[in-house]
Design an enzyme around this catalytic site. Structure first.
Site, PDB file in Angstrom:
ATOM      1  N   PHE A 143      31.795  42.725  40.945  1.00 13.61           N
ATOM      2  CA  PHE A 143      31.479  43.547  40.155  1.00 13.61           C
ATOM      3  C   PHE A 143      31.346  42.934  38.883  1.00 13.61           C
ATOM      4  CE2 PHE A 143      32.374  46.385  36.522  1.00 13.61           C
ATOM      5  CZ  PHE A 143      31.515  47.409  36.615  1.00 13.61           C
ATOM      6  N   ASP A 228      33.484  34.804  36.081  1.00 11.21           N
ATOM      7  CA  ASP A 228      33.567  36.025  35.399  1.00 11.21           C
ATOM      8  C   ASP A 228      35.106  36.433  35.436  1.00 11.21           C
ATOM      9  OD1 ASP A 228      33.511  38.537  34.472  1.00 11.21           O
ATOM     10  OD2 ASP A 228      32.012  39.447  35.760  1.00 11.21           O
ATOM     11  N   LYS A 257      36.539  42.895  27.786  1.00 14.69           N
ATOM     12  CA  LYS A 257      37.791  43.585  27.971  1.00 14.69           C
ATOM     13  C   LYS A 257      39.052  43.395  27.010  1.00 14.69           C
ATOM     14  CE  LYS A 257      36.785  45.609  32.149  1.00 14.69           C
ATOM     15  NZ  LYS A 257      35.795  45.098  33.304  1.00 14.69           N
TER      16      LYS A 257
HETATM   17  C1  LIG Z   1      34.473  45.494  33.391  1.00 16.24           C
HETATM   18  C2  LIG Z   1      33.677  44.167  33.788  1.00 16.24           C
HETATM   19  C3  LIG Z   1      32.620  43.828  33.556  1.00 16.24           C
HETATM   20  C4  LIG Z   1      31.641  44.822  32.636  1.00 16.24           C
HETATM   21  O1  LIG Z   1      32.345  44.894  31.607  1.00 16.24           O
HETATM   22  P1  LIG Z   1      31.560  45.999  30.385  1.00 16.24           P
HETATM   23  O2  LIG Z   1      32.257  45.774  29.017  1.00 16.24           O
HETATM   24  O3  LIG Z   1      32.045  47.394  31.132  1.00 16.24           O
HETATM   25  O4  LIG Z   1      30.236  45.955  30.592  1.00 16.24           O
HETATM   26  C5  LIG Z   1      31.882  42.680  34.075  1.00 16.24           C
HETATM   27  N1  LIG Z   1      32.851  41.867  34.864  1.00 16.24           N
HETATM   28  C6  LIG Z   1      33.880  42.374  35.463  1.00 16.24           C
HETATM   29  C7  LIG Z   1      34.761  41.393  36.387  1.00 16.24           C
HETATM   30  C8  LIG Z   1      34.440  43.525  35.017  1.00 16.24           C
HETATM   31  O5  LIG Z   1      35.679  43.668  35.279  1.00 16.24           O
END
Ligand SMILES: *Cc1c(COP(=O)(O)O)cnc(C)c1O
Length: 406
Positions: A143, A228, A257
């Site tokens: 994700f 990520d 985040k």
């Molecule tokens: C939440 C998340 C994203 C996307 O972040 P947004 O601010 O919602 O665009 C990307 N990668 C990971 C691992 C996430 O948990």
């Protein structure tokens, strides 16, 4: 008005299906709804609230900046832009390879898009990949956000299906299988992109030798390791980056985040200056990226993490939470728990008399007991309490969880 009526009559798009609660205020680990009922927040906005609701130091930084300067666009520098980059680089730089550079954006998906663009351009400009042939290797269960390019390589039908034509140039391999990943690398591969712990997938932690093997394979093949850490980073796992848990240094890391302190969207890519340096003026940008308010809050977040206290607290509370959750598994009240730091994915035990059959049902039971959590993928729920939660509040929340799982 019930949530169902709301959905039928509302002008709001239906791309979410929230639990039936409407919140009006929050402080620390607690939120209050329209009826004045209080709840303990065990979701923390998917780790965007690692420091709880309205952390005093973060709110103070935001207030002070609101009274001074909020937006310039990147057409002009502002006085916090370089200090923000410097401070984030001093926190995260030692955890990545090479000399660190920082590229600020707003949302997580934008940070991932930025890393993809940088890796592709590095492939063409530096590695010598023929134009248009760059490949990026990703993993099952990933994700990384919701843009058309990112959903192109998602294996989740809800996220992926119906949004084509899809961006080419991505190859997906099983997660946790370093040999499969290594076999997928070729002379056109510019990067491997993965989450060190898969949050959205239900806090899936890889085998101990996985990330070191991925790192070695990337280094051997002159492929960038892009990690990520938008959800796993900034304290959640008990370290600044989850990658540290396996002694792995990525070439680029995406953050988001919690970097915005639960106040504003702030994201960034941090990593090798010879890679991010390929993005020159005009090749990439964002109107709001690195804005003064974002930098003020982001710096205050970095200052909190620089003390090491949130990370230590995540380890301490995580160990306490882990003991309780392991008992629930031992007693058959949960089918499984996966956890790291103050972060857990748990699967309900279907067929248990009186027990919930889905993650959603468990979340409903928790809501009734004054605890907020969110299900993912059917029978799983994910909990990520604020790292600032008191021990007593954590114990209360876990008592309610146990009560909801007969
Ligand atoms: C939440 C998340 C994203 C996307 O972040 P947004 O601010 O919602 O665009 C990307 N990668 C990971 C691992 C996430 O948990």
């Amino acid at each position: 008005m019930t949530a169902l009526q709301d959905a039928r009559t509302s002008t709001l798009a239906r791309n979410y299906d929230p639990l039936p609660v409407t919140l009006v205020s929050g402080e620390g680990s607690w939120v209050t709804d329209t009826d004045g009922r209080r709840y303990l927040d065990l979701l923390s906005a998917y780790s965007a609230l690692n420091f709880g609701h309205r952390h005093p130091a973060l709110v103070a930084a935001a207030h002070a900046q609101l009274d001074r300067l909020t937006l310039t666009s990147r057409a002009f520098d502002h006085d916090l832009l370089h200090p923000f980059a410097d401070r984030l680089a001093s926190l995260v730089g030692p955890l990545v390879t090479g000399t660190p550079m920082v590229l600020p954006m707003n949302t997580g998906a934008e940070a991932v898009e930025t890393a993809i663009k940088a890796a592709r351009k590095w492939g063409y400009d530096v590695k010598g990949v023929p134009d248009g042939h760059a490949r990026i290797v990703v993993v099952d269960g990933n994700f990384h956000g919701r843009t058309t390019t990112i959903v192109s390589f998602s294996a989740d039908p809800d996220a992926h299906d119906g949004f084509g034509p899809y961006t080419p140039g991505f190859v997906r391999v099983p997660y946790g299988d370093a040999a499969a990943l290594e076999a997928a690398l070729d002379e056109h591969t510019v990067a491997v992109l993965l989450e060190p712990v898969q949050g959205e997938q239900g806090v899936v932690v890889p085998p101990a030798d996985y990330l070191p093997a991925v790192r070695a394979a990337c280094t051997a093949a002159d492929v960038l390791l892009v990690v990520d850490e938008i959800q796993s980073g900034l304290g959640r796992t008990g370290s600044t980056l989850a990658s540290e848990l396996w002694g792995v240094r990525p070439d680029l890391v995406t953050l988001g985040k919690a970097l915005g302190g639960g106040i504003v969207p702030v994201s960034a890519v941090v990593g090798r200056d010879d890679v991010l340096g390929v993005l020159t003026a005009g090749t990439h940008g964002s109107t709001f990226g690195g804005n003064p308010l974002a930098c003020a809050v982001g710096m205050a977040v970095v200052d909190l993490l620089a003390t090491g206290e949130p990370q230590a607290r995540a380890r301490e509370l995580g160990a306490r939470m882990g003991e309780r959750l392991d008992v629930l598994v031992d007693e058959g009240r949960l089918a499984a728990v996966r956890r790291v730091g103050l972060w857990a994915g748990m699967d309900v035990a279907p067929g248990r008399p009186g027990g919930p059959t889905t993650g959603r049902e468990l979340c409903g039971r928790l809501l009734e007991r004054g605890v907020l959590a969110k299900d993912t993928h059917g029978r799983t729920i994910r909990i990520a309490p604020p790292l600032t939660m008191s021990t007593a509040d954590l114990d209360t929340a876990l008592d309610h969880l146990a009560d909801a799982l007969p």
